[in-house]
Structure formats: C-alpha cells, structure tokens
Design a protein around this motif. Structure first.
Motif, PDB file in Angstrom:
ATOM      1  N   MET A 252       0.850  -1.175   0.000  1.00 29.03           N
ATOM      2  CA  MET A 252       0.000   0.000   0.000  1.00 29.03           C
ATOM      3  C   MET A 252       0.896   1.240   0.000  1.00 29.03           C
ATOM      4  O   MET A 252       1.879   1.300   0.713  1.00 29.03           O
ATOM      5  CB  MET A 252      -0.909  -0.023   1.224  1.00 29.03           C
ATOM      6  CG  MET A 252      -1.949   1.056   1.252  1.00 29.03           C
ATOM      7  SD  MET A 252      -3.023   0.972   2.707  1.00 29.03           S
ATOM      8  CE  MET A 252      -4.490   0.296   1.969  1.00 29.03           C
ATOM      9  N   GLU A 253       0.532   2.202  -0.769  1.00 30.50           N
ATOM     10  CA  GLU A 253       1.316   3.424  -0.862  1.00 30.50           C
ATOM     11  C   GLU A 253       1.233   4.244   0.421  1.00 30.50           C
ATOM     12  O   GLU A 253       0.267   4.153   1.172  1.00 30.50           O
ATOM     13  CB  GLU A 253       0.806   4.279  -2.017  1.00 30.50           C
ATOM     14  CG  GLU A 253       1.055   3.679  -3.366  1.00 30.50           C
ATOM     15  CD  GLU A 253       0.577   4.592  -4.473  1.00 30.50           C
ATOM     16  OE1 GLU A 253       0.541   5.825  -4.265  1.00 30.50           O
ATOM     17  OE2 GLU A 253       0.247   4.062  -5.534  1.00 30.50           O
ATOM     18  N   VAL A 254       2.231   5.069   0.629  1.00 30.78           N
ATOM     19  CA  VAL A 254       2.289   5.922   1.817  1.00 30.78           C
ATOM     20  C   VAL A 254       1.048   6.801   1.919  1.00 30.78           C
ATOM     21  O   VAL A 254       0.451   6.924   2.994  1.00 30.78           O
ATOM     22  CB  VAL A 254       3.576   6.779   1.811  1.00 30.78           C
ATOM     23  CG1 VAL A 254       3.559   7.808   2.932  1.00 30.78           C
ATOM     24  CG2 VAL A 254       4.798   5.895   1.916  1.00 30.78           C
ATOM     25  N   ILE A 255       0.639   7.410   0.811  1.00 31.79           N
ATOM     26  CA  ILE A 255      -0.528   8.297   0.853  1.00 31.79           C
ATOM     27  C   ILE A 255      -1.778   7.538   1.290  1.00 31.79           C
ATOM     28  O   ILE A 255      -2.580   8.046   2.081  1.00 31.79           O
ATOM     29  CB  ILE A 255      -0.752   9.034  -0.507  1.00 31.79           C
ATOM     30  CG1 ILE A 255      -1.852  10.097  -0.372  1.00 31.79           C
ATOM     31  CG2 ILE A 255      -1.074   8.065  -1.614  1.00 31.79           C
ATOM     32  CD1 ILE A 255      -1.490  11.303   0.401  1.00 31.79           C
ATOM     33  N   ALA A 256      -1.936   6.307   0.824  1.00 32.95           N
ATOM     34  CA  ALA A 256      -3.106   5.513   1.210  1.00 32.95           C
ATOM     35  C   ALA A 256      -3.056   5.156   2.696  1.00 32.95           C
ATOM     36  O   ALA A 256      -4.095   5.174   3.370  1.00 32.95           O
ATOM     37  CB  ALA A 256      -3.198   4.261   0.349  1.00 32.95           C
ATOM     38  N   LEU A 257      -1.878   4.850   3.208  1.00 29.23           N
ATOM     39  CA  LEU A 257      -1.752   4.560   4.643  1.00 29.23           C
ATOM     40  C   LEU A 257      -2.085   5.789   5.487  1.00 29.23           C
ATOM     41  O   LEU A 257      -2.829   5.693   6.472  1.00 29.23           O
ATOM     42  CB  LEU A 257      -0.339   4.075   4.963  1.00 29.23           C
ATOM     43  CG  LEU A 257       0.015   2.671   4.497  1.00 29.23           C
ATOM     44  CD1 LEU A 257       1.503   2.404   4.684  1.00 29.23           C
ATOM     45  CD2 LEU A 257      -0.802   1.646   5.250  1.00 29.23           C
ATOM     46  N   LEU A 258      -1.527   6.928   5.095  1.00 29.28           N
ATOM     47  CA  LEU A 258      -1.798   8.164   5.832  1.00 29.28           C
ATOM     48  C   LEU A 258      -3.274   8.540   5.774  1.00 29.28           C
ATOM     49  O   LEU A 258      -3.875   8.916   6.794  1.00 29.28           O
ATOM     50  CB  LEU A 258      -0.948   9.305   5.278  1.00 29.28           C
ATOM     51  CG  LEU A 258       0.544   9.251   5.593  1.00 29.28           C
ATOM     52  CD1 LEU A 258       1.302  10.273   4.758  1.00 29.28           C
ATOM     53  CD2 LEU A 258       0.782   9.481   7.076  1.00 29.28           C
ATOM     54  N   MET A 259      -3.867   8.429   4.594  1.00 28.68           N
ATOM     55  CA  MET A 259      -5.279   8.801   4.456  1.00 28.68           C
ATOM     56  C   MET A 259      -6.195   7.811   5.172  1.00 28.68           C
ATOM     57  O   MET A 259      -7.240   8.201   5.705  1.00 28.68           O
ATOM     58  CB  MET A 259      -5.649   8.945   2.980  1.00 28.68           C
ATOM     59  CG  MET A 259      -5.060  10.204   2.359  1.00 28.68           C
ATOM     60  SD  MET A 259      -5.356  10.373   0.584  1.00 28.68           S
ATOM     61  CE  MET A 259      -7.157  10.408   0.515  1.00 28.68           C
ATOM     62  N   THR A 260      -5.807   6.551   5.211  1.00 22.22           N
ATOM     63  CA  THR A 260      -6.607   5.568   5.958  1.00 22.22           C
ATOM     64  C   THR A 260      -6.562   5.901   7.448  1.00 22.22           C
ATOM     65  O   THR A 260      -7.610   5.907   8.123  1.00 22.22           O
ATOM     66  CB  THR A 260      -6.092   4.148   5.700  1.00 22.22           C
ATOM     67  OG1 THR A 260      -6.250   3.841   4.310  1.00 22.22           O
ATOM     68  CG2 THR A 260      -6.842   3.116   6.532  1.00 22.22           C
ATOM     69  N   ALA A 261      -5.366   6.186   7.963  1.00 22.78           N
ATOM     70  CA  ALA A 261      -5.243   6.570   9.375  1.00 22.78           C
ATOM     71  C   ALA A 261      -6.047   7.835   9.656  1.00 22.78           C
ATOM     72  O   ALA A 261      -6.750   7.928  10.678  1.00 22.78           O
ATOM     73  CB  ALA A 261      -3.773   6.777   9.739  1.00 22.78           C
ATOM     74  N   ALA A 262      -5.971   8.808   8.753  1.00 23.09           N
ATOM     75  CA  ALA A 262      -6.730  10.049   8.924  1.00 23.09           C
ATOM     76  C   ALA A 262      -8.226   9.780   8.920  1.00 23.09           C
ATOM     77  O   ALA A 262      -8.965  10.346   9.736  1.00 23.09           O
ATOM     78  CB  ALA A 262      -6.363  11.048   7.821  1.00 23.09           C
ATOM     79  N   THR A 263      -8.679   8.919   8.028  1.00 24.98           N
ATOM     80  CA  THR A 263     -10.110   8.613   7.925  1.00 24.98           C
ATOM     81  C   THR A 263     -10.623   7.964   9.199  1.00 24.98           C
ATOM     82  O   THR A 263     -11.668   8.366   9.748  1.00 24.98           O
ATOM     83  CB  THR A 263     -10.381   7.703   6.711  1.00 24.98           C
ATOM     84  OG1 THR A 263      -9.916   8.351   5.522  1.00 24.98           O
ATOM     85  CG2 THR A 263     -11.856   7.380   6.586  1.00 24.98           C
ATOM     86  N   VAL A 264      -9.894   6.978   9.687  1.00 26.82           N
ATOM     87  CA  VAL A 264     -10.324   6.271  10.900  1.00 26.82           C
ATOM     88  C   VAL A 264     -10.329   7.214  12.103  1.00 26.82           C
ATOM     89  O   VAL A 264     -11.314   7.280  12.856  1.00 26.82           O
ATOM     90  CB  VAL A 264      -9.424   5.037  11.149  1.00 26.82           C
ATOM     91  CG1 VAL A 264      -9.697   4.420  12.514  1.00 26.82           C
ATOM     92  CG2 VAL A 264      -9.625   4.003  10.043  1.00 26.82           C
ATOM     93  N   ALA A 265      -9.236   7.956  12.284  1.00 24.71           N
ATOM     94  CA  ALA A 265      -9.144   8.855  13.438  1.00 24.71           C
ATOM     95  C   ALA A 265     -10.177   9.979  13.354  1.00 24.71           C
ATOM     96  O   ALA A 265     -10.848  10.299  14.343  1.00 24.71           O
ATOM     97  CB  ALA A 265      -7.731   9.429  13.552  1.00 24.71           C
ATOM     98  N   LEU A 266     -10.323  10.565  12.184  1.00 21.78           N
ATOM     99  CA  LEU A 266     -11.261  11.671  12.017  1.00 21.78           C
ATOM    100  C   LEU A 266     -12.708  11.213  12.193  1.00 21.78           C
ATOM    101  O   LEU A 266     -13.508  11.906  12.818  1.00 21.78           O
ATOM    102  CB  LEU A 266     -11.066  12.317  10.646  1.00 21.78           C
ATOM    103  CG  LEU A 266     -11.905  13.551  10.335  1.00 21.78           C
ATOM    104  CD1 LEU A 266     -11.712  14.638  11.382  1.00 21.78           C
ATOM    105  CD2 LEU A 266     -11.534  14.082   8.958  1.00 21.78           C
ATOM    106  N   ALA A 267     -13.014  10.027  11.681  1.00 21.97           N
ATOM    107  CA  ALA A 267     -14.375   9.502  11.864  1.00 21.97           C
ATOM    108  C   ALA A 267     -14.670   9.270  13.339  1.00 21.97           C
ATOM    109  O   ALA A 267     -15.777   9.557  13.814  1.00 21.97           O
ATOM    110  CB  ALA A 267     -14.549   8.206  11.070  1.00 21.97           C
ATOM    111  N   GLY A 268     -13.679   8.789  14.074  1.00 18.08           N
ATOM    112  CA  GLY A 268     -13.877   8.572  15.509  1.00 18.08           C
ATOM    113  C   GLY A 268     -14.086   9.875  16.261  1.00 18.08           C
ATOM    114  O   GLY A 268     -15.015  10.002  17.069  1.00 18.08           O
ATOM    115  N   ILE A 269     -13.256  10.862  15.991  1.00 21.89           N
ATOM    116  CA  ILE A 269     -13.376  12.154  16.684  1.00 21.89           C
ATOM    117  C   ILE A 269     -14.661  12.863  16.271  1.00 21.89           C
ATOM    118  O   ILE A 269     -15.390  13.392  17.119  1.00 21.89           O
ATOM    119  CB  ILE A 269     -12.139  13.034  16.410  1.00 21.89           C
ATOM    120  CG1 ILE A 269     -10.887  12.401  17.033  1.00 21.89           C
ATOM    121  CG2 ILE A 269     -12.351  14.449  16.933  1.00 21.89           C
ATOM    122  CD1 ILE A 269     -10.954  12.218  18.538  1.00 21.89           C
ATOM    123  N   GLY A 270     -14.952  12.877  14.974  1.00 18.36           N
ATOM    124  CA  GLY A 270     -16.201  13.487  14.509  1.00 18.36           C
ATOM    125  C   GLY A 270     -17.412  12.799  15.124  1.00 18.36           C
ATOM    126  O   GLY A 270     -18.386  13.457  15.509  1.00 18.36           O
TER     127      GLY A 270
END
Length: 159
Positions: free
Chosen positions: A1-19
């Motif tokens: 998996m590309e770096v951008i996909a890993l970063l965006m996946t982490a961002a999606t999971v964390a942001l969805a939790g906080i939101g």
C-alpha cells in the motif's frame, strides 16, 4: 500500500472517531444531560471530562491531525489531485482543535473550579450553553473535514 493511502486511511479512521464523538455529544450526551438536575449535570460532565483524558482518545485526537497533515504534505509534494481537498480537510480539523483549546477545554476547567465551590447551578449556567454551542461547531467542522477527505479519496480514484 502506498504511503498516501496509509496516511489517508489513518486520517479517515481517526477523524471519523473524533467526529463521531462530537456528534454523539451533540445528539445524545448534552440533550440527555439537559434533563438532569444541576448537581447531576456538573458531576457527570466533570467525570466525562476526566475520563476522556486517556491515551486512546489522545491517539485519535492528535493522530487525526498528524495523519491529515502528513497526507496533505505528501500529496502536495507529489503533485497529487488530492492536495486541495486534503488541505481543506486539514484546515477544518485544525479549526476543531482551535475551538477545543480556546473554548471547550477552558470551559471544562472552569466547570471543575466552579463545581468545587459547591454551587452546581452557577457552574452549569456558565458552562452548558456555551460548551454545547462550541461543540456543535466542532461537529460540523469535523463532518466537513471528513467530507473533504472523501473528496480526496475520490481524487485519487480510491472510492
């Protein structure tokens, strides 16, 4: 998996939790506490404010920012189509952090100090409406950040 996909996946999971956390407060916690007496309200909010200060929450809260910042920087450096929506997402989430540190946390601290005085009614009165209003702003901004992040995924052809 590309770096951008890993970063965006982490961002999606964390942001969805906080939101989701902010949304839960807006839709259930604060309306539920609104129906309680002053002592119960102040005691519950003080307990919640103490309990949320834990490593799991901190990982999501800070992790969302770091993953979004990393995603935006990586996207910008590589000239990807996701740069603008990631920047918008980061700006929206950063605004939630500003609100949290400038409004919600000081109100939490003031509630604890006021509660120590024993006047739960005064503590609640100076807290509830303002804290709820700022939380609703955080909720909308988090949802906007998640929407922009979804656009970034689409820009990369990942949806």
């Amino acid at each position: 998996m590309e770096v951008i996909a890993l970063l965006m996946t982490a961002a999606t999971v964390a942001l969805a939790g906080i939101g989701g956390l902010y949304y839960s407060y807006a839709c259930s916690v604060m309306p539920g506490l609104r129906a309680t007496d002053d002592g119960t309200f102040v005691g519950a909010m003080s307990g919640i404010n103490a309990a949320i200060q834990n490593p799991v929450f901190a990982l999501s809260f800070v992790g969302a920012f770091l993953a979004l910042a990393g995603s935006a920087a990586f996207s910008w450096a590589d000239g990807l189509a996701s740069t603008l929506p990631l920047s918008v997402s980061l700006a929206c989430y950063t605004a939630t952090l500003v609100i949290t540190f400038a409004a919600n946390i000081p109100l939490n601290n003031a509630l604890d100090l006021a509660a120590a005085s024993g006047d739960a009614a005064a503590a609640r009165k100076s807290f509830e409406r303002r804290w709820t209003r700022w939380n609703i702003h955080r909720t909308w901004l988090s949802l906007a950040a998640l929407l922009a992040l979804s656009v970034a995924w689409a820009a990369l052809g990942q949806l």
